[in-house]
Each structure stands twice: as C-alpha cells, then as structure tokens.
Design a protein around this motif. Structure first.
Motif, short mmCIF file in Angstrom:
data_model
loop_
_atom_site.label_atom_id
_atom_site.label_comp_id
_atom_site.label_asym_id
_atom_site.label_seq_id
_atom_site.Cartn_x
_atom_site.Cartn_y
_atom_site.Cartn_z
N PHE A 43 54.87 -28.09 -9.57
CA PHE A 43 54.68 -27.05 -10.57
C PHE A 43 53.70 -27.55 -11.63
O PHE A 43 53.77 -28.71 -12.06
N PRO B 158 54.65 -15.67 -5.65
CA PRO B 158 54.61 -16.05 -7.06
C PRO B 158 55.67 -15.36 -7.90
O PRO B 158 56.19 -15.95 -8.86
N TRP C 222 57.25 -18.42 -9.67
CA TRP C 222 56.55 -18.67 -10.93
C TRP C 222 57.33 -18.10 -12.11
O TRP C 222 58.21 -17.24 -11.95
N ASN D 245 53.97 -20.96 -15.52
CA ASN D 245 54.43 -22.02 -14.61
C ASN D 245 54.10 -21.57 -13.19
O ASN D 245 54.57 -20.51 -12.76
N PHE D 246 53.31 -22.34 -12.47
CA PHE D 246 52.90 -21.91 -11.13
C PHE D 246 52.93 -23.08 -10.16
O PHE D 246 52.91 -24.25 -10.56
N SER E 180 61.33 -23.25 -11.99
CA SER E 180 60.10 -23.94 -12.40
C SER E 180 60.25 -24.53 -13.79
O SER E 180 59.75 -25.63 -14.07
#
Length: 727
Positions: A77, A111, A115, A154-155, A262
């Motif tokens: 992350f 995502p 995410w 946050n990805f 995440s």
C-alpha cells in the motif's frame, strides 16, 4: 585447532579475474569463494579446491516468469502525497513524488474494495460514492470535498523493480540491463514455480556447497522518490509493509478472524515503522507472515538439504518474516546465517541467533565503487583501507564478547587491484579474526554476575537492533547504547512490557535500561499508563534492582508526572504543563562513582532538555543551564540513574558501565578485568587464562588491568593493536 592462518573466510570471486581470485584466496586464507549480485564464477574457479557459496534470490530469479505473471508480483500500500482542496472537486495523481520505475498502480484488484480515501484534516474516510479512479490517467477524483482540507488516497501498487537489485543497478551503473521484478510466494502458483525452479537450479549447480539465500521473500520497506532531493522517501529495516497483497489479507482474515485494511498499514501516513509502538493488528500480521515464511521457507531449505548442500540465509535485504530471534526460526533448519555489519551491535545481533551452526559476518566496505551514502570507496577519492580499519575496530569489540564462526566480503573483486594496501590489510584482519575466533573454543569471556535487560516494546524480537544501521539513524540513542553494551563484559538480554505483564521481571536481571523518546517503541509509549507495569518495576527496584533511564524513560502524558518512574529516577521533565510549579534548588555532586572516568565535557549528541530534580534525595552528577544531564538516586534498597541522552564514545561507554555497576551495587567489579584507560578494552578468558586487550584508536595507548588477585598488568598498545597475555 584448525590452521589459524587459513579458513573461516569467504572471498567474492569473479569470472574474468580467475588469477586474482585464486591469488587473493590464498593471501587472505579463504576456504570459500562466493558469487555476488551481478557476478558469476567461471569453471576454473568452480573446480578449484575451495568450497563454493552461491547466492540465490528466488523472488527475482526468473524475470520471464515474473513478466508472464504480473498479477503475482509483490505489492504494497502507498499513500498519495497530501493535496489541499481549493475547490469542491479534487484530482490526485497517485504516484506523484514516487519513483515510477519502482511502482505501478494495481487496478486489477478492485480499488473500491481495497483502497481508501481520507480527509486528513478531519481524519475521516471518504465514502466510496464520493471518489472514482481513472486507470488510464493513474488518478483518483474526489467530489464534494471541503475547501482547504487535505486529502490522500491509500492505494495498492505493484513493485515492478525489486528494491535491492534496483539499488545495485543504479549504484554500479548497470545501464540498460533488465529491471528485475519481485514475485510473491504467497500464491500457490508461485510456490510451485519456486520449488520447481530451485530443484532445477540445484541440479545445475553441482559445484555449490552452500546455497546462500538472499534472503527469503520480503524486503524491508524502501520507497524511492523521483525528486533528487528526496531520493529515498522512506526506509525501515524491519517494516512488514512490503508483505501485503489482497490474497494475503484475505487468507489472514480467514485464519485469524481479524479484519485489516489499507489504513492499518498506512497508519495516518506513518506506516508501521519499527520506531513506533506496534498495534495489535500489525503484531498479528507480522506473526501471520512469519508463520508463512517459515513454513514455505522450510520447504525450500529441505530441498537444498535433499541435494546434500547446506543452506545459509542473509540477515538483511529480503529478511522480513524470517525473524531470527523468534521461536519459529529453528524450524527453517538453516545451517548458517550471514549478516552485513558496520559496527559492534550488528555483530552481536548475528552472534546471538540460536538455531544455526554457523554465524558469518559480511564486512564493509563492500567491493563497490561507492558506499551506501554515495561516498567514494573503490574509486578515485576513496580510502577503503581506512574504511575497513574503522569498521573492524567497531566490530572487534563485539567479537571479544561473543563468537562468530566466519567473516567475508562481498562485491566485485577486481576493484581491489588499484588498492594494494587494502589487500594487505585484509590479510592482517583475517588473521586477527582467526586468532579471536580460537579464543572462544571451549571458553567464554568473563562477565559481571547478573544480567542487564533492555526494556522496549519489541523485547527479544528486536535484540541488538532498533532499525537498520547506525549511520541511518544516528539520532536514536538506543543505537548508541546497544553499541556500548556490545563490547562490555555484561550479559545482555532484551525484555518487553508484555513479558513483564505476563511473567514479571526475570530473576537473574540486576539492571533494567529504558532508553528512548516519548511514544517510541524504545521508550514504551502508552505501556507506561499501565499501573501493573509501573508497580512491578517499582517493587523490583525497591527490593534491590537497578533502573537506568535515558532520554525520556517511562514518559507518557498521564497523571501528574511525565516520567512515570520519576520517583526512582529522581528527575522529571518540564513539558509546559507544570510551568507554575517551582522546581527544587539542587546542589550538584562534586564526585560520584559513575563519573570518575569522565574527564571531558559530556557529549550526548542530542540531549533532552528541561529536566528538573524532584527533591533533595537526588544526586545531580552533571547539568547544563539548569537542566539535569546525569543524576543518581537511592530508592529503598535499589537505585536509579538518569541520563539526558547517550552517544557512543569511549568515555560515555565507561560512564554507562559504571552506571550499571553502581545501579546493581556491584562497584567492586570495576577492580578487576577492566582497563584503566577508556580508549582500550579487554576480555578475560578464564579457561585458558588469557587476557585480550585492544586499542580502539589511532594513537598508541598504555593501560593497566588488574587481575582477580589485584595484581596490575601493564600493557602498551600500538594504534589499533591487539595483545593476548597469559593472565
């Protein structure tokens, strides 16, 4: 005993330089030749009369498989850089500021599921309906934003260039050589590939005696940036941030019942660096990864053993999840462990690992053109001989106290051709190591009775280490304390707050050291709000124990004190909350056992200021501008000592040793087997009646050591010299 001028030394060989390889193997007394990242060994070297170490990093071993299975690349992350909203719609470029040759955004795993988007001004997560991602642009658009608030995303990102290979590539200017990508063994398909690859590799390497895993699977977290003024955005030697994937998280939740997101990894942008107190979720994640790495890693080691070869592991790089100080480590069945070392505490960290037969130190400088900070080493302007000597003087202190079985070098051997003085010095160093190694055969150096325990949140799991090398975090005082302890005649262990809660303080511990700043994992953070911890240590000191606090020991914003053990330390810190409280008007002590070898002005590097005395029972041993730097105090039947900082130096090391002896009521231990000159140190081996004395500096020194009968032994030492004497 084996020939002292041969053996126990690993030399990096290099195809195309066969004569040099074999010549230096003879000169340095090597019994093993190894390859390095970016080098190979020719048939002439492989068929020579030397054992062969072959390095193997399975996660980057076959780039064609990695490219064909990009969904099996390792991930982590990332948090986008904070952006302030100036309108009600905000577009964030996810990888802005990151090194785009290292990362690629993962849009394959949904995502919206994995995410998270945050308003960092309020700390609130933004609901899914208020943000969208654009795969082609690599952006996230947030709607209904609040003007002048900061937002982050946050990805998930794939790592498309393995960090250590990337460092070696850039450092050694490998040009257009292919970028190696790391694959993740968490997937069953990857495990099958790795086992198959290793099996064939073992068949194809009949000359290999030792497979040197570099290391297992997950590298420490190392985030690179695209700004030359911020080339390395983040680095933490013990962080588990590179062990993350949606598949692993799913398996973790099934196994533990713990939901992890995440944000548990991003942690408000702090990530989970080792200097911070770990959350229960992160400790559970670490345990899960450790269990997996041990289980699958053990299968790989078993395969190596099936082919009649030994398996060593490198205690750096992809070491995350191996945890050599965990109870599971023995389950790998490794034959040896190798640690790259710059100083004494790293040598002790390697030497202290249980469950392996061989401990080996990889010395510095590496045979690279430049060092880790870009300084010249084996190139114009470099002085590798001086570098090697300086590193060895630090490491040698530790080897008096704890043995390792081997040493060696790494890198590109041909670089030494222009440095003949380096070649000669390594011969001298190798012979000195073999001499030191022999002293530990069936013998142990004398240590002061009782143990010294270093108290941190991590306890034994992070024995002899904070995070990374000394030069990476010279501001961390515990690094310097560890460096001092590494060469002292003390039996040192590392204990945790959880351990005290569960089992109390070990009976054989005489002194506890707590060193660190507020809220750090080293000082303890909120653990000091637990009355069971405070009362357990208070009772233990009252019954005769010694407590040494450095920087902000027992510090937390709680109750009327800042230092929760101020009643033992005799001091507290003014943080602005008690400005109206008048402070005790102390009179400094003119002499004290702790300070008797301190002749110069104290240099702790960075001091904690605004330290005040709580009452007249505290002895002030050093102060500056009204702030206490060193203090001592009797507490019932025990003793407390405070120091406002600590920086490794000969005088400070002796002061710490004296503080430990005073705190434990063992002042008489200084009367024997201790040098009177702080620039020298010694170790006494009782079984052989040998006294080893070393000069750690560049000047000649004279010192006196008293034996157990009180008789004085006078020794004169040349610069950096070592003497072995019948005591």
């Amino acid at each position: 005993m084996r020939n002292k001028t041969k053996g126990f030394f690993t030399l990096p060989g290099e195809a195309g330089y066969e004569d040099l390889t074999l010549e230096l193997a003879q000169k340095w007394g090597a019994d093993v030749i190894r390859d390095s990242d970016g080098t190979a060994l020719s048939e002439k070297i492989l068929s020579s009369d030397y054992d062969i170490y072959s390095t193997l990093c399975l996660v980057r071993s076959d780039n064609s498989w990695a490219k064909a299975n990009r969904d099996k690349l390792q991930q982590n992350f990332l948090m986008s850089d904070p952006v302030v909203a100036t309108e009600n719609v905000l577009i964030i470029d996810l990888l802005k500021g990151y090194f785009r040759e290292q990362f690629e955004v993962n849009f394959n795993d949904d995502p919206k599921k994995w995410w998270q988007v945050f308003d960092r001004t309020t700390g609130q997560e933004i609901s899914e309906e208020n943000w969208e991602f654009d795969k082609e642009a690599g952006t996230v658009t947030i709607i209904n934003t609040t003007k002048w608030h900061k937002y982050t995303v946050n990805f998930l990102a794939y790592r498309i260039w393995e960090a250590i290979s990337m460092y070696n590539h850039i450092t050694n200017n490998w040009g257009d050589r292919e970028h190696l990508m790391p694959i993740d063994p968490i997937y069953p398909e990857t495990q099958d590939f790795m086992l198959s690859y290793l099996d064939k590799w073992l068949q194809d390497h009949p000359h290999t005696n030792v497979v040197r895993f570099t290391s297992m699977f997950y590298n420490f977290c190392w985030l690179w940036g695209d700004d030359p003024n911020l080339k390395h955005r983040y680095s933490d030697w013990a962080s588990y941030d590179f062990s993350v994937s949606p598949y692993a998280i799913t398996q973790f939740e099934k196994e533990t019942g713990i939901k992890i997101t995440s944000e548990d990894f991003i942690n408000n942008g702090l990530l989970n660096n080792t200097h911070n107190v770990p959350s229960e979720k992160i400790r559970a994640w670490m345990d899960y990864v450790n269990k997996f790495v041990t289980t699958f890693g053990g299968e790989l080691v078993d395969l190596v053993h099936k082919y009649g070869k030994k398996a060593y592991v490198f205690y750096d790089d992809h070491w995350v999840g191996i945890e050599p100080y965990s109870p599971r480590f023995k389950d790998f069945n490794f034959d040896g462990i190798i640690k790259c070392v710059f100083n004494a505490f790293e040598a002790r960290k390697c030497a202290g690992v249980k469950g392996v037969e061989t401990h080996e130190l990889r010395l510095h400088p590496y045979l690279f053109p430049t060092g880790l900070s870009g300084e010249p080493t084996f190139k114009a302007g470099g002085n590798p001989t001086k570098d090697a000597k300086d590193f060895w003087m630090k490491i040698r202190r530790a080897l008096l106290r704890a043995p390792v079985q081997r040493i060696g070098l790494g890198g590109y051997l041909h670089l030494v051709e222009d440095f003949p003085d380096f070649v000669d010095y390594i011969e001298e160093l190798a012979n000195e190591f073999r001499m030191l190694r022999g002293l530990h055969d069936n013998d142990k150096p004398y240590t002061v009775p009782g143990k010294v325990a270093v108290l941190t949140c991590w306890g034994n799991l992070r024995s002899w280490i904070c995070s990374g090398h000394m030069h990476e975090h010279p501001e961390v005082a515990l690094n310097h304390v560890n460096e001092a302890l590494a060469g002292l005649p003390l039996d040192v262990e590392y204990i945790s707050f959880d351990g005290i809660r569960a089992n109390g303080i070990p009976e054989d511990v005489k002194v506890i050291i707590n060193c660190g700043i507020l809220d750090s994992a080293w000082s303890g953070g909120d653990n000091w709000k637990d009355p069971s911890v405070v009362s357990a240590i208070t009772e233990w000191v009252a019954q005769g124990g010694g407590f040494i606090g450095i920087e902000e020991p027992s510090a937390t914003i709680y109750s009327s004190q800042y230092f929760q053990l101020s009643h033992i330390l005799g001091v507290d810190r003014e943080t602005g909350r008690t400005l109206s409280k008048n402070k005790y008007n102390y009179q400094p002590c003119t002499s004290h056992f702790i300070m008797e070898d301190t002749t110069e002005t104290l240099d702790f590097g960075t001091d904690i200021d605004n330290i005040y005395v709580i009452d007249g029972k505290t002895d002030v041993l050093a102060h500056e501008c009204g702030s206490i730097r060193v203090a001592a105090r009797e507490f019932v039947n025990g003793r407390g000592v405070y120091a406002s900082g600590f920086k490794f130096s000969p005088e400070n090391t002796r002061m710490l040793f004296r503080a430990i002896l005073w705190a434990s009521g063992a002042e008489k231990e200084l009367d024997c087997w201790t040098t009177d000159n702080v620039k020298t140190e010694c170790a006494y081996f009782p079984a052989s009646n040998k006294l080893v004395v070393i000069n750690n500096g560049s000047d000649s020194e004279t010192t006196i050591v008293k034996n157990s009968k009180g008789e004085s032994i006078n020794i004169t030492l040349k610069p950096y010299a070592i003497e072995i004497i019948d005591a």
